[in-house]
Enzyme design. Structure first.
Site, PDB file in Angstrom:
ATOM      1  N   SER A   1       0.811  -1.217   0.000  1.00  0.00           N
ATOM      2  CA  SER A   1       0.000   0.000   0.000  1.00  0.00           C
ATOM      3  C   SER A   1       0.841   1.262   0.000  1.00  0.00           C
ATOM      4  O   SER A   1       2.056   1.231   0.149  1.00  0.00           O
ATOM      5  CB  SER A   1      -0.956  -0.008   1.191  1.00  0.00           C
ATOM      6  OG  SER A   1      -0.240   0.304   2.355  1.00  0.00           O
ATOM      7  N   GLY A   2       0.143   2.388  -0.138  1.00  0.00           N
ATOM      8  CA  GLY A   2       0.783   3.692  -0.163  1.00  0.00           C
ATOM      9  C   GLY A   2       0.815   4.346   1.208  1.00  0.00           C
ATOM     10  O   GLY A   2       1.256   5.483   1.338  1.00  0.00           O
ATOM     11  N   ASP A   3       0.309   3.642   2.225  1.00  0.00           N
ATOM     12  CA  ASP A   3       0.391   4.184   3.583  1.00  0.00           C
ATOM     13  C   ASP A   3       0.581   2.992   4.532  1.00  0.00           C
ATOM     14  O   ASP A   3       0.833   1.886   4.075  1.00  0.00           O
ATOM     15  CB  ASP A   3      -0.857   5.027   3.894  1.00  0.00           C
ATOM     16  CG  ASP A   3      -0.561   6.144   4.898  1.00  0.00           C
ATOM     17  OD1 ASP A   3       0.157   5.872   5.883  1.00  0.00           O
ATOM     18  OD2 ASP A   3      -1.037   7.269   4.712  1.00  0.00           O
ATOM     19  N   ASP A   4       0.454   3.220   5.831  1.00  0.00           N
ATOM     20  CA  ASP A   4       0.754   2.165   6.796  1.00  0.00           C
ATOM     21  C   ASP A   4      -0.025   0.874   6.487  1.00  0.00           C
ATOM     22  O   ASP A   4      -1.228   0.923   6.224  1.00  0.00           O
ATOM     23  CB  ASP A   4       0.391   2.628   8.206  1.00  0.00           C
ATOM     24  CG  ASP A   4       1.116   3.916   8.593  1.00  0.00           C
ATOM     25  OD1 ASP A   4       2.269   4.092   8.173  1.00  0.00           O
ATOM     26  OD2 ASP A   4       0.523   4.737   9.311  1.00  0.00           O
TER      27      ASP A   4
ATOM     28  N   SER B   1       5.429  -1.404   1.942  1.00  0.00           N
ATOM     29  CA  SER B   1       4.937  -0.028   1.959  1.00  0.00           C
ATOM     30  C   SER B   1       6.120   0.942   1.985  1.00  0.00           C
ATOM     31  O   SER B   1       6.547   1.388   3.058  1.00  0.00           O
ATOM     32  CB  SER B   1       4.028   0.183   3.172  1.00  0.00           C
ATOM     33  OG  SER B   1       3.563   1.505   3.177  1.00  0.00           O
TER      34      SER B   1
END
Ligand SMILES: *[C@@H]1O[C@H](CO)[C@@H](O)[C@H](O)[C@H]1NC(C)=O
Ligand SMILES: *[C@@H]1O[C@H](CO)[C@@H](O)[C@H](O)[C@H]1NC(C)=O
Ligand SMILES: *[C@@H]1O[C@H](CO)[C@@H](O)[C@H](O)[C@H]1NC(C)=O
Ligand SMILES: *[C@@H]1O[C@H](CO)[C@@H](O)[C@H](O)[C@H]1NC(C)=O
Ligand SMILES: *[C@@H]1O[C@H](CO)[C@@H](O)[C@H](O)[C@H]1NC(C)=O
Length: 476
Positions: free
Chosen positions: A258-261, A292
């Protein structure tokens, strides 16, 4: 809208009907009876007595027809079975375009392997809700927030599962609006259940969420298992799983890019979170794989103003991820992050292994109390191995509010070919370490008496919950 056909019951009548169909086809080809049911089994905390297919409510899996009304009427119809063994709504193979819809109690949404729920990209298909009471404001914009694609409030015993069927959030249009500052409301989550008890989300793939993927908030007894969550690694705020002011949470066997946590444990924002005062507690995270590059494998915060306690994580793998475990807080948040236990974590290609941020900032409004300092204590890490790391530890506490009781044992960190000059940067933290290499900063005191850092020996009640084998029909 009423269903085209009467509801199909996964009971005697239904099986007899299918049996007759089967018998004639099998007799035709082989001349003798073969015992075969056109069903598929799946694992769930609770099975359901009644079944229906979304196609019975006029839905079309052509990827173009908007099916929101079919989902709503199907679920509305099935709600009458809640007191009679519950119901499952089966989504067969196809591409089912839909706007946001709500689930009910004693209910299972079941996605077949080749079923894809496609989220509508038209804002009109997303009702607007007020901000969460523990947040006070929306995250993208202070006003409201779009309701999640799949949502539910005040539910008991709700399951979203499948044979790895897919929910595609088609988030690109939302990311573009976010990046160009065009949003007047906060983007929708993919799945959000609020004030619910007995939640299972398992064995499905989530693609391209507009915002966070899975957000249980004010829930108890939550199991999130066997998810594949994929979003471009530079998509904004596509967090994987965010338990928020929830108790008794089990997160296992998930694969997240993903692009975040990958996982972010939260509990409300500044003065709103303090007032709402509902912690996230009794959480186990195990068998997680995370990729990530711009965020954390497991983050605690930054919204933690209802408190976070008793979180356990083990058997965690991170690859090409910015940080391992990250604690994020700030003056103004108040509350606490305490009794955190991590073991058996393997990492490769990381910027930081350990990261604590005491001045994260990011406030909902100017009315937070800067003297509301968070208590960060009893944070334990053991049996960790990392390779290709730029900076082993960036540990920043708060002036006058030392982050205490940090423990690290048996941690081996291999460095990148050009690591940062300062390998450990520690301010306002204290703790003990043993068998940690490279050697930590002086504020983390070497103590040979620490054979290993603690990890609780008891099991959480949510770990004792077992799955049953349930059955879903394959076709109407
Ligand atoms: C949930 O329950 C609360 C308390 O009983 C009630 O005030 C609220 O209206 C309910 N919300 C929904 C959406 O059912
Ligand atoms: C589920 O589907 C995703 C996406 O197609 C795939 O990457 C993953 O390996 C599948 N998982 C299982 C358990 O089949
Ligand atoms: C180490 O990390 C860098 C990025 O920091 C990456 O470009 C490189 O491929 C990694 N090396 C190995 C051996 O994985
Ligand atoms: C240290 O941690 C590694 C990685 O988890 C593990 O394989 C090893 O057994 C641990 N050593 C001891 C003495 O516990
Ligand atoms: C070390 O951390 C402090 C506090 O966050 C920061 O101000 C400082 O710039 C850092 N030093 C280096 C060399 O990164």
């Amino acid at each position: 809208m009423s269903p085209k056909y009467p509801l199909v019951k996964a009971g005697l009548l239904y099986n007899v009907a299918i049996w007759v169909v089967l018998m004639s086809t099998i007799r035709g080809s082989e001349g003798k009876l073969v015992k075969r049911h056109p069903t598929i089994s799946y694992r769930a905390v609770n099975c359901r007595k009644h079944s229906a297919f979304i196609t019975e409510f006029g839905a079309k899996g052509d990827g173009k027809t908007l099916n929101t009304k079919s989902f709503k009427s199907a679920i509305n119809h099935l709600s009458k079975f809640a007191p009679d063994g519950g119901a499952q709504l089966i989504i067969p193979p196809g591409r089912w375009l839909t706007g946001s819809f709500s689930l009910i109690s004693h209910f299972t949404l079941y996605l077949h392997k080749d079923a894809v729920l496609l989220a509508s990209q038209d804002e009109k298909d997303w009702p607007i809700l007020p901000p969460l009471p523990s947040y006070g404001k929306g995250r993208d914009a202070p006003a409201g927030r779009y309701q999640a694609l799949i949502t539910g409030t005040n539910l008991t015993d709700v399951v979203i599962t499948g044979t790895n069927g897919t929910i595609d959030g088609q988030g690109e249009a939302w990311w573009t609006k976010f990046r160009s500052n065009k949003l007047t409301e906060t983007r929708p989550h993919m799945i959000e259940l609020m004030y619910s008890n007995g939640v299972q989300i398992s064995d499905i793939t989530l693609l391209n969420a507009p915002f966070w993927n899975v957000h249980p908030v004010y829930c108890r007894d939550v199991i999130i298992s066997g998810l594949t969550i994929l979003a471009p690694t530079h998509s904004p705020n596509t967090d994987g799983i965010d338990p928020d002011s929830c108790s008794n949470v089990r997160i296992e066997n998930n694969y997240i890019v993903s692009g975040d946590d990958c996982i972010a444990i939260k509990s409300g924002w500044d003065e709103y979170g303090n007032r709402f005062n509902m912690p996230t507690q009794h959480v186990i995270i195990r068998y997680l794989t995370c990729i990530s590059p711009t965020s954390a494998t497991i983050a605690l915060g930054s919204e933690m103003s209802g408190g976070i306690r008793n979180v356990r994580a083990e058997h965690i793998t991170a690859i090409d991820t910015e940080s391992g475990i990250r604690i994020k807080s700030s003056p103004g948040r108040g509350a606490y992050v305490k009794d955190i236990f991590v073991r058996k974590m393997t990492m490769k290609t990381m910027k930081y292994v350990f990261w604590m941020t005491g001045y994260y900032g990011a406030h909902p409004d100017p009315y937070f109390n800067p003297r509301a300092l968070p208590t960060i204590k009893n944070i334990n890490y053991m049996d960790m191995v990392a390779e290709n790391v730029s900076m082993p530890g960036y540990m920043e506490g708060i002036k006058g509010d030392v982050f205490k009781g940090i423990c690290m044992s048996n941690v081996t960190i291999g460095l990148a070919s050009k690591p940062m000059e300062m390998m450990w940067n520690c301010t306002n933290v204290e703790g003990v370490v043993n068998r940690v290499s490279p050697r930590p900063c002086g504020l983390l005191r070497e103590d040979k008496k620490v054979v290993e850092c603690p990890f609780p020996e008891d099991r959480l009640p949510i770990e004792e919950v077992e799955f049953k084998n349930c059955v879903a029909p394959l076709a109407v």
